[in-house]
Design an enzyme around this catalytic site. Structure first.
Site, short mmCIF file in Angstrom:
data_model
loop_
_atom_site.label_atom_id
_atom_site.label_comp_id
_atom_site.label_asym_id
_atom_site.label_seq_id
_atom_site.Cartn_x
_atom_site.Cartn_y
_atom_site.Cartn_z
N GLU A 271 11.89 -13.87 -11.87
CA GLU A 271 13.28 -13.66 -12.25
C GLU A 271 14.15 -14.27 -11.16
O GLU A 271 13.95 -13.97 -9.98
CB GLU A 271 13.58 -12.17 -12.36
CG GLU A 271 12.85 -11.44 -13.47
CD GLU A 271 13.22 -9.97 -13.48
OE1 GLU A 271 14.36 -9.65 -13.85
OE2 GLU A 271 12.38 -9.15 -13.09
N ARG A 486 -0.97 -5.52 -7.18
CA ARG A 486 0.08 -6.09 -6.34
C ARG A 486 -0.35 -6.09 -4.88
O ARG A 486 -1.19 -5.30 -4.45
CB ARG A 486 1.37 -5.27 -6.46
CG ARG A 486 2.05 -5.38 -7.80
CD ARG A 486 3.32 -4.57 -7.81
NE ARG A 486 4.25 -5.02 -6.78
CZ ARG A 486 5.57 -4.88 -6.85
NH1 ARG A 486 6.10 -4.31 -7.90
NH2 ARG A 486 6.34 -5.31 -5.90
N LYS A 496 14.58 -5.94 -4.19
CA LYS A 496 15.82 -6.71 -4.08
C LYS A 496 17.01 -5.79 -3.81
O LYS A 496 17.87 -6.09 -2.97
CB LYS A 496 16.05 -7.52 -5.36
CG LYS A 496 14.92 -8.48 -5.71
CD LYS A 496 15.20 -9.18 -7.04
CE LYS A 496 14.04 -10.09 -7.40
NZ LYS A 496 13.09 -9.49 -8.32
#
Length: 775
Positions: A271, A486, A496
């Site tokens: 993204e 992950r 973020k």
């Protein structure tokens, strides 16, 4: 009294008294551990042994979903789960299966329940590992990294007991090498170490560039080829467990093979609403690496479906970071490339009775136990007209959504496919006021690009059912989604939103502040991309989420910089030294090897004048025992000069502080060898040096049980120390931003982009050796 009972209970689990008291201070943890221990005692009917107690503590401290406590305690108490790897797998399983009931057959298979690793299997695995490294072992003997042997044996025998593997390694190495000799107890020779590290780096480099291994080390490419054993081959999607076959599947796969020629196709789909971080490095290596290992291609596709949070700087930064890590996309694409097709497919879904326009508010759709939509069964024609009205801007934001008629794996019902947003898009401008969601877009873009392996992190497992459902609902080619764990780091935040908070509060300067673990920050700090790729290779491809210690990443950095960063000399806190009997009428030119372990890599020249500067810590008027540097009656050598200096006079200022030293010098070969050789500079350049430490004080700054006050309250106020008047030798005068050096005896440093004409700025990348205090 209750506290004393709990203290006794916790120490009975094997905790030290200090650890037990610390646990009692954490109300949530102590309550969960008390409950786990009580249930285990009821199951066992006896005292809890230390091994079981350790697992119970690990369970209580790491389990977030308390509903699963009794279930997992029963497995630990019955010894069905009896090792740390099994516990980690169990915790990962319940995290990824949040809804009841748990499929116990699947759970036990994923956690290795009932798997018996025999001593013979351990013996064979260790023997195989030793045979792979036998020549190196015979040369290096006990200086060899025995952890490598353990790691390779553990990789083959996932559920083996670590202590048994270590004991077997120790025994077989002793049998091969015999008892330790005096030479084995000495420190490892630097040249031998450099050669070994060079061999290891070449192996990783060959693997990353060629997708091939010269030996059997567990490189990333080898793991990727290993994953291929369970991955489907292109066109054989239907062989994947859980894949939904329809009457159109085989024909669609045949068309797919005609288009791709049986080529492996992957994609990296970020993204564009933030900077990539260390976790993305694993995703980049996995997606690009898997394609490369199988002679395939990888797309870089921007998931640009939310213009509210997307910025141009993020697009360019993501492209830069992919290139920086050494990968070239087959093609750069955007979800917005396919907006027209995605809209047409949404209309088709409505026509097929598989989607409807809904007016429930955002807050009504949050969570998993939402009320069914009262508009779920509205007539198809009505939804078609309303969806067209959404496209034409006749609804305000949040007033209408398009929802798909399905129940996802995690139980969430009817995910949203389109929502209204009156925000111009960076590529399509004002053409659209409705934008598709990830759940709707991702699988359809994969289908359009004929992706063969859609590699996602584990949290997207809950979307797998919707992924297959949507492609099949539209009768289009359906790729296969595979999930992997992950990669996270301790002492870091990568969210973020949280990085924006750090920037807003002034805790860091920006996304590329070298204390962060964004890729731009790591580049600015001086981390080589080869080191990050090597780190990802060492972490490997696992299903379980992996949280690593930063010092393991730093070790990879040292491995690369040791061979690539030329040496220079710098002094951070300087002390002026005057050589009263300097052996020449003017300064001498000293030849310094760029890489002392390999002088074939050249030399650079530095001046040696009557005035030199040394580190203030390299001198003591009254040295403590063990101090080997400059002191009264204790001369030291100056590196690379061939000279030894001896103290004659200490010059002090009015306050009594030492301002300078007067020394005499002699040739190093004209007397007794000094106890130490120190670095120095002469006729130096002044520079700024930034010394970085960890940004956070605790391993898990986002964990409320570890940091109740939140991550912003966990900041290390000493994470940055700026030395504004450091001195560096003139060999670095022409250095450019991101050039890297090893400042002798100090560490590895990189030129910061803040540098300008006449003033270099250096960031300390890592120290020369791992700091034990950071363990």
């Amino acid at each position: 009294m209750a506290a004393l009972d709990s203290l006794s209970l916790f120490t009975g689990l094997g905790l030290s008294e200090q650890k037990a008291r610390e646990t009692l201070k954490n109300t949530a943890l102590s309550a969960q551990l008390r409950e786990a221990a009580t249930q285990a005692q009821q199951t066992l009917g006896s005292t809890i042994d230390k091994a079981t107690g350790t697992l119970l503590y690990g369970l209580a401290s790491r389990l977030r979903d308390t509903r699963r406590l009794s279930f997992l305690v029963s497995y630990i108490a019955s010894k069905k789960i009896h090792t740390e790897p099994q516990l980690s797998a169990a915790l990962e399983y319940v995290r990824s299966h949040p809804l009841d009931p748990i499929d116990t057959v699947d759970f036990e298979q994923e956690c290795g329940v009932g798997v018996i690793v025999t001593p013979e299997q351990i013996e064979e695995a260790v023997e195989a590992a030793i045979n792979r490294h036998r020549p190196q072992l015979l040369v290096e003997r006990y200086h060899f990294n025995m952890g490598l042997l353990m790691g390779e044996a553990r990789a083959v025998l996932k559920w083996a007991d670590g202590k048994m593997i270590k004991n077997e390694v120790d025994m077989q190495v002793l049998h091969l090498l015999g008892p330790k000799l005096e030479a084995d107890l000495e420190k490892k020779p630097k040249v031998a170490k450099a050669r070994l590290e060079e061999t290891n780096r070449r192996t990783v480099k060959d693997v990353m560039e060629n997708g091939e291994t010269a030996d059997q080390t567990l490189s990333l490419m080898e793991q990727l080829r290993g994953e291929a054993l369970k991955f489907h081959k292109p066109g054989e999607n239907y062989k994947t467990p859980g894949y939904v076959v329809t009457p159109h599947t085989m024909n669609l796969l045949k068309q797919h093979l005609e288009i791709t020629g049986g080529q492996v196709r992957t994609r990296f789909p970020p993204e564009p609403n933030g900077i990539l971080h260390i976790g993305h490095a694993k995703a980049i290596n996995f997606n690009f690496g898997y394609a490369k290992a199988n002679n395939g291609i990888c797309f870089l596709r921007f998931d640009d479906t939310n213009p509210e949070k997307e910025e141009a700087k993020f697009f360019s930064a993501i492209c830069d970071m992919v290139a920086w890590l050494g990968y070239t996309p087959y093609k750069v694409t955007y979800a917005s490339d396919y907006f027209d097709q995605l809209y047409a497919w949404a209309v088709e879904l409505i026509r097929r009775g598989l989607a409807y326009v809904c007016h429930q508010r955002v807050e009504e759709l949050k969570g998993h136990n939402t009320l069914p939509s009262p508009w779920r069964d509205r007539p198809t024609e009505e939804s078609l007209l309303l969806f067209e009205a959404m496209r034409k801007g006749k609804f305000s934001e949040g007033e209408a959504t398009l929802r798909m008629k399905l129940v996802m794996e995690d139980g969430k019902m009817d995910p949203v496919a389109y929502r209204v947003k009156y925000i111009p898009h960076h590529r399509t401008g004002d053409k659209w006021c409705i934008y598709p969601t990830y759940d709707y877009t991702h699988c359809l873009c994969d289908s359009i690009e004929h992706i063969t392996h859609s590699l996602c992190t584990k949290e997207f497992q809950a979307r797998r059912s919707s992924y297959f459902w949507l492609c099949n609902a539209l009768d289009i080619y359906c790729p296969v989604q595979w999930e992997y764990g992950r990669l996270n780091l301790h002492y870091a935040v990568v969210s973020k939103r949280k990085i924006l908070q750090l920037v807003a509060t002034g805790a860091v300067r920006d996304w590329d502040d070298p204390r962060l673990f964004t890729l731009t920050a790591l580049r600015r700090r001086g981390f080589p991309p080869e080191a990050i790729n090597s780190f990802c290779a060492r972490v490997g491809v696992t299903v379980a989420q992996t949280t690593m210690e930063p010092h393991l990443l730093e070790a990879c950095v040292r491995d690369v910089l040791n061979d690539t960063a030329p040496r220079a000399m710098a002094v951070l806190e300087s002390l002026r030294v005057i050589i009263t009997n300097f052996p020449a009428a003017k300064s001498l030119d000293i030849q310094v090897p760029n890489f002392p372990a390999d002088e074939t890599k050249g030399f650079h020249q530095v001046p040696f004048a009557p005035i030199v500067f040394i580190e203030r810590t390299d001198f003591k008027e009254e040295p403590e025992p063990g101090f080997k540097r400059l002191a009264w009656g204790q001369p030291v050598g100056l590196r690379h000069t061939g000279y030894v200096i001896e103290l004659q006079h200490v010059v002090k200022g009015p306050s009594g502080s030492v301002e300078s030293l007067e020394v005499t010098c002699r040739r190093a070969d004209a007397g007794e060898k000094p106890k130490a050789f120190i670095h120095w500079v002469s006729q130096p350049l002044m520079c700024e040096v930034r010394l970085y430490e960890r940004l956070f004080q605790h391993k898990n700054p986002e964990d409320p049980t570890e940091v109740p006050g939140g991550f912003l309250g966990d900041l290390n106020l000493a994470s940055l120390h700026v030395v504004e008047a450091a001195l560096v030798d003139c060999s670095v005068a022409l250095a450019k931003p991101f050039d890297k050096f090893q400042f002798e005896r100090l560490g590895y440093f990189s030129v910061d982009p803040d540098s300008h004409q006449g003033k270099l700025v250096f960031n300390r990348t890592v120290t020369l050796k791992e700091d034990p205090g950071k363990m």
